[in-house]
Design a protein around this motif. Structure first.
Motif, PDB file in Angstrom:
ATOM      1  N   GLY A 179       0.831  -1.204   0.000  1.00  0.00           N
ATOM      2  CA  GLY A 179       0.000   0.000   0.000  1.00  0.00           C
ATOM      3  C   GLY A 179       0.864   1.250   0.000  1.00  0.00           C
ATOM      4  O   GLY A 179       2.012   1.246   0.462  1.00  0.00           O
ATOM      5  N   PRO A 180       0.344   2.367  -0.486  1.00  0.00           N
ATOM      6  CA  PRO A 180       1.111   3.610  -0.577  1.00  0.00           C
ATOM      7  C   PRO A 180       1.527   4.135   0.794  1.00  0.00           C
ATOM      8  O   PRO A 180       0.723   4.193   1.717  1.00  0.00           O
ATOM      9  N   GLY A 181       2.794   4.464   0.897  1.00  0.00           N
ATOM     10  CA  GLY A 181       3.300   5.063   2.125  1.00  0.00           C
ATOM     11  C   GLY A 181       3.667   4.090   3.222  1.00  0.00           C
ATOM     12  O   GLY A 181       4.316   4.483   4.207  1.00  0.00           O
ATOM     13  N   VAL A 182       3.282   2.813   3.093  1.00  0.00           N
ATOM     14  CA  VAL A 182       3.504   1.858   4.180  1.00  0.00           C
ATOM     15  C   VAL A 182       4.993   1.576   4.371  1.00  0.00           C
ATOM     16  O   VAL A 182       5.508   1.588   5.497  1.00  0.00           O
ATOM     17  N   VAL A 183       5.710   1.317   3.293  1.00  0.00           N
ATOM     18  CA  VAL A 183       7.133   0.982   3.414  1.00  0.00           C
ATOM     19  C   VAL A 183       7.923   2.161   3.969  1.00  0.00           C
ATOM     20  O   VAL A 183       8.772   1.999   4.860  1.00  0.00           O
ATOM     21  N   SER A 184       7.647   3.342   3.461  1.00  0.00           N
ATOM     22  CA  SER A 184       8.353   4.525   3.980  1.00  0.00           C
ATOM     23  C   SER A 184       8.076   4.725   5.469  1.00  0.00           C
ATOM     24  O   SER A 184       8.975   5.079   6.241  1.00  0.00           O
ATOM     25  N   ALA A 185       6.835   4.472   5.878  1.00  0.00           N
ATOM     26  CA  ALA A 185       6.491   4.607   7.295  1.00  0.00           C
ATOM     27  C   ALA A 185       7.239   3.588   8.140  1.00  0.00           C
ATOM     28  O   ALA A 185       7.641   3.888   9.278  1.00  0.00           O
ATOM     29  N   MET A 186       7.465   2.387   7.600  1.00  0.00           N
ATOM     30  CA  MET A 186       8.219   1.374   8.334  1.00  0.00           C
ATOM     31  C   MET A 186       9.665   1.799   8.513  1.00  0.00           C
ATOM     32  O   MET A 186      10.260   1.588   9.578  1.00  0.00           O
ATOM     33  N   PHE A 187      10.244   2.420   7.485  1.00  0.00           N
ATOM     34  CA  PHE A 187      11.614   2.938   7.629  1.00  0.00           C
ATOM     35  C   PHE A 187      11.649   4.030   8.684  1.00  0.00           C
ATOM     36  O   PHE A 187      12.539   4.060   9.541  1.00  0.00           O
ATOM     37  N   ASP A 188      10.695   4.936   8.635  1.00  0.00           N
ATOM     38  CA  ASP A 188      10.672   6.041   9.594  1.00  0.00           C
ATOM     39  C   ASP A 188      10.518   5.540  11.024  1.00  0.00           C
ATOM     40  O   ASP A 188      11.038   6.163  11.967  1.00  0.00           O
ATOM     41  N   ALA A 189       9.820   4.414  11.195  1.00  0.00           N
ATOM     42  CA  ALA A 189       9.603   3.866  12.535  1.00  0.00           C
ATOM     43  C   ALA A 189      10.720   2.909  12.963  1.00  0.00           C
ATOM     44  O   ALA A 189      10.666   2.361  14.063  1.00  0.00           O
ATOM     45  N   GLY A 190      11.708   2.686  12.097  1.00  0.00           N
ATOM     46  CA  GLY A 190      12.824   1.799  12.451  1.00  0.00           C
ATOM     47  C   GLY A 190      12.455   0.332  12.466  1.00  0.00           C
ATOM     48  O   GLY A 190      13.077  -0.457  13.185  1.00  0.00           O
ATOM     49  N   LEU A 191      11.458  -0.047  11.656  1.00  0.00           N
ATOM     50  CA  LEU A 191      10.970  -1.424  11.677  1.00  0.00           C
ATOM     51  C   LEU A 191      11.670  -2.337  10.676  1.00  0.00           C
ATOM     52  O   LEU A 191      11.423  -3.543  10.680  1.00  0.00           O
ATOM     53  N   ILE A 192      12.514  -1.775   9.833  1.00  0.00           N
ATOM     54  CA  ILE A 192      13.280  -2.573   8.874  1.00  0.00           C
ATOM     55  C   ILE A 192      14.732  -2.576   9.342  1.00  0.00           C
ATOM     56  O   ILE A 192      15.342  -1.518   9.528  1.00  0.00           O
ATOM     57  N   VAL A 193      15.264  -3.786   9.570  1.00  0.00           N
ATOM     58  CA  VAL A 193      16.593  -3.896  10.183  1.00  0.00           C
ATOM     59  C   VAL A 193      17.530  -4.697   9.302  1.00  0.00           C
ATOM     60  O   VAL A 193      17.113  -5.471   8.423  1.00  0.00           O
ATOM     61  N   GLY A 194      18.822  -4.510   9.549  1.00  0.00           N
ATOM     62  CA  GLY A 194      19.856  -5.263   8.863  1.00  0.00           C
ATOM     63  C   GLY A 194      20.277  -6.477   9.671  1.00  0.00           C
ATOM     64  O   GLY A 194      19.679  -6.803  10.704  1.00  0.00           O
ATOM     65  N   ALA A 195      21.345  -7.146   9.236  1.00  0.00           N
ATOM     66  CA  ALA A 195      21.796  -8.376   9.881  1.00  0.00           C
ATOM     67  C   ALA A 195      22.245  -8.154  11.319  1.00  0.00           C
ATOM     68  O   ALA A 195      22.217  -9.083  12.134  1.00  0.00           O
ATOM     69  N   ASP A 196      22.644  -6.937  11.661  1.00  0.00           N
ATOM     70  CA  ASP A 196      23.082  -6.637  13.024  1.00  0.00           C
ATOM     71  C   ASP A 196      21.926  -6.272  13.935  1.00  0.00           C
ATOM     72  O   ASP A 196      22.129  -5.989  15.118  1.00  0.00           O
ATOM     73  N   GLY A 197      20.700  -6.276  13.398  1.00  0.00           N
ATOM     74  CA  GLY A 197      19.533  -5.955  14.209  1.00  0.00           C
ATOM     75  C   GLY A 197      19.247  -4.482  14.331  1.00  0.00           C
ATOM     76  O   GLY A 197      18.253  -4.090  14.940  1.00  0.00           O
ATOM     77  N   ARG A 198      20.098  -3.662  13.745  1.00  0.00           N
ATOM     78  CA  ARG A 198      19.895  -2.219  13.819  1.00  0.00           C
ATOM     79  C   ARG A 198      18.989  -1.753  12.681  1.00  0.00           C
ATOM     80  O   ARG A 198      18.996  -2.318  11.591  1.00  0.00           O
ATOM     81  N   ALA A 199      18.243  -0.706  12.970  1.00  0.00           N
ATOM     82  CA  ALA A 199      17.328  -0.172  11.966  1.00  0.00           C
ATOM     83  C   ALA A 199      18.094   0.358  10.758  1.00  0.00           C
ATOM     84  O   ALA A 199      19.142   0.996  10.895  1.00  0.00           O
ATOM     85  N   VAL A 200      17.573   0.055   9.588  1.00  0.00           N
ATOM     86  CA  VAL A 200      18.136   0.575   8.342  1.00  0.00           C
ATOM     87  C   VAL A 200      17.542   1.961   8.120  1.00  0.00           C
ATOM     88  O   VAL A 200      16.314   2.126   8.094  1.00  0.00           O
TER      89      VAL A 200
END
Length: 315
Positions: free
Chosen positions: A46-67
């Motif tokens: 849906g529109p805006g959902v992925v960007s909102a996940m980045f803004d909320a720190g919900l997408i992380v890398g292998a070290d567990g830190r937010a991308v």
């Protein structure tokens, strides 16, 4: 040829027995940032959902830190996130565990419960439920049953052993026996072995038989009949999608409660658990590829159209 590196372990815990989504950024392309790629890739969110996940720190890398929203695109990089779980109607039937050891779990799945998370069925699946109830986060399914089919399913406990059990199914070293209830046809010559070529196309609900070399084989016999119904014993030698349903339909005796064969019917409302498909994975026999033990399991479930036809029909 570029060698694919194995993914690192997930830095996020399971949620409701469901693994986080893992995405590997592909080589090639012209994306400047990770966010730019995921916005394009995950259009279904849906529109805006992925960007909102980045803004909320919900997408992380292998070290567990937010991308970060502006993190540069790195080909081959892995990222993880939890998808929002869909609203699901609980399947109000128990799932009995018949066997459990350090390597496998054998469960007796009810009708209407999907084996593994897929589509709109995520937390309300046999795998997610068992992970929660048995507290085995590493549990995985060695094979699958259709959501509408009840009966025996084998799960593996240790990720490093999953391949051995899946190979056992692939190489047909598992003896599976099913039971189905359908109309009785006295003119149908049984027992017999049905062989045909079954084609299941993506996006098309029902599979169909086509000309060509057979890729599906089922042994069919009658295990008793009464009141115009027959209890069929089915032993598949192959595992094509909807194979048993297609083969009985081709014999002129479609399984009771089947919403796809002989015709595709409208979906039932969510929460309508009446008149389940009268198909049961009755027995599972195999030699354990890890321990060498011989196993034979039998479902304790009864198909309602046979045990209490009036109740099933009135449902």
């Amino acid at each position: 040829m570029r060698r694919r590196t194995p993914p690192p372990p997930a830095p996020l815990p399971q949620r409701e027995g469901v693994d986080p989504v893992r995405v590997r950024l592909p080589y090639g392309g012209t994306w400047a940032t990770v966010r730019e790629h995921l916005v394009e890739r995950l259009t279904g969110a849906g529109p805006g959902v992925v960007s909102a996940m980045f803004d909320a720190g919900l997408i992380v890398g292998a070290d567990g830190r937010a991308v970060g929203p502006d993190a540069p695109y790195e080909p081959g990089m892995f990222v993880w996130f939890h998808r929002e779980l869909p609203a699901e109607m609980p399947v109000p039937f128990p799932m009995e565990v018949l066997y459990r050891d350090a390597h496998i779990v054998v469960a007796d799945k009810p009708h209407f419960l999907a084996t593994t998370p897929r589509g709109t069925h995520v937390a309300q699946t046999a795998l997610a439920r068992l992970r929660r109830e048995l507290d085995i986060p590493t549990l995985t399914a060695a094979h699958r049953l259709d959501r509408l089919t009840a009966g025996l399913v084998l799960f593996t406990v240790r990720p490093q052993e999953r391949g051995a059990y899946q190979t056992m199914f692939r190489d047909r070293r598992v003896r599976k026996e099913y039971e189905a209830i359908a109309a009785y046809d006295p003119a149908l010559a049984l027992p017999r072995t049905v062989r045909s070529r079954i084609l299941k196309e993506r996006g098309v609900p029902a599979a169909r038989e086509v000309e060509g070399e057979p890729n599906a084989e089922t042994y069919v016999e009658a295990a008793g009949h009464r009141g115009g119904l027959c209890r069929y014993r089915l032993v598949p030698a192959t595992g094509q999608t909807h194979q048993l349903r297609v083969h009985l339909n081709a014999l002129g005796v479609p399984i009771l409660g089947d919403p796809l064969y002989p015709v595709v019917t409208a979906p039932v409302p969510a929460g309508d658990f009446r008149r389940p498909l009268q198909l049961l994975a009755r027995r599972l026999e195999f030699t354990d590829p890890v321990t060498g033990a011989d196993h034979a399991f039998t479902s304790g479930r009864a198909l309602q159209a046979w045990s209490s036809h009036d109740t099933w029909a009135e449902g």
